[in-house]
Structures are given as C-alpha cells and as structure tokens.
Design a protein around this motif. Structure first.
Motif: not given
Length: 204
Positions: A8-9, A43-50, A63-67, A69-82
C-alpha cells in the motif's frame, strides 16, 4: 494460485496521475520541474508511502526505492540514515523533490572543466519542495539531522531502464568562490527570478 499482496502506497496514485498530466503537455525541462514542484507541494505524501522496513534505511549508505517508472518520469523515495551522503553528481533529467523527514543539506557546484567551484548551499527541511533542471544541477546531498531522512524525488526519465538518476559523478578538485555574491543559499536561489539554477520558493 498464490496471491501476493501489493504494498500500500498512500498518495502515490494521486502523484502519478498529476505528474502524467504535466508531462503529457511536453513542457521544457525547467518548466516541468517547476510545475511538478507546485503539484508536489499540494500532494506531498507522508512517510507511510514506504513500509516500516523500507523507512529503516541501510547502514551501507542511502537507499533509493523506485515506486513508479514510465517513459517520461519516475518517482523514487530516498532513505538516508544520519550522516549518509551522495557523491558530487549531476542528473540525467529535471528533478523535483520533497522532504518528508530529516534534513537534506545540499552543496551546489559549478563545473569549470578541471575543477568545481562551490556556489551555494541549501538546508532542505520536512515539508519543503524544490525543483531544478540541467545545466546547473551539480550537487552533493547529506542528511545532517539526527534522524533517518525520507524524501520523494520525481525525475523526468525512466529510472527502471536507466538504473540511476545520476548522469555523472565528479572526482576533481573543488574550490570555494571568493566572491560572496556567488555563494548564495539555495533558498535565495529558489526565490530569484528564472533560469536553470533558480528553484521555486520553499514552502514549509
């Protein structure tokens, strides 16, 4: 037949439909980044997106999670520890990003051929959205907060085909400009006029 439950995203479908409407108009690079930034603010989502596991990140690096992707754009969520950071790099396309948690500290550079010049910085905090397009997209990003950071990135390319949003990494000397006018914060750059280096104003 074994049924595999889909992840669920929340908010992803609304982002995909809105961005698809923008890219269908075939805007220019900066125009696309700016238009998607307006949409992402709304439409900025919350962290529940992941999932909880995805939000944990990795001790080995960001870490980059590709959520999507199609020919003209992609959406990814990036997770960074401190303390985790990217190398200095530029991009294959325009990019718009929104911060869900943590602080993404950007250092911005200009390519002078045999060296880079540091030209600015930005401290991107939760709720803030920005967009940019090449040229003028060379930067390094670090999570300077004490918590694991999560951000949503939209790129004008198919990351599943390309494998990465990075076009080139830079391992050449870096100099800091002696001219204070060439070292603005990114927040100033976002609010300043037009051009590929300018980004839309932040919203908190």
């Amino acid at each position: 037949m074994k049924t595999v439950a889909s992840i669920r995203r929340p908010g992803l479908a609304e982002l995909v439909s809105g961005i698809a409407e923008i890219t269908a108009r075939r805007p220019g690079l900066q125009e696309a980044a700016d238009a998607v930034a307006v949409l992402l603010r709304e439409r900025l989502p919350t962290e529940d997106l992941l999932t909880e596991q995805e939000r944990a990140g990795s001790p080995d690096g960001y870490v980059s999670h590709v959520l999507h992707a199609q020919d003209d754009f992609s959406i990814a969520a990036v997770v960074w520890r401190p303390g985790q950071e990217t190398v200095i790099h530029d991009h294959v396309s325009w990019c718009t990003f929104g911060i869900l948690s943590g602080i993404e500290y950007e250092t911005l550079y200009r390519d002078e051929g045999d060296h880079l010049v540091e030209i600015g910085h930005a401290e991107n905090r939760p709720g803030e959205v920005s967009g940019f397009a090449p040229p003028g997209d060379i930067h390094q990003v670090r999570n300077t907060s004490a918590v694991t950071g999560v951000s949503v990135h939209v790129y004008g390319a198919d990351l599943r085909k390309l494998g990465s949003s990075i076009r080139r990494t830079y391992d050449i000397p870096v100099r800091r400009s002696a001219d204070p006018c060439l070292n603005p914060s990114r927040s100033a750059g976002r609010a300043a006029g037009s051009g590929s280096r300018a980004r839309p104003p932040r919203t908190a």
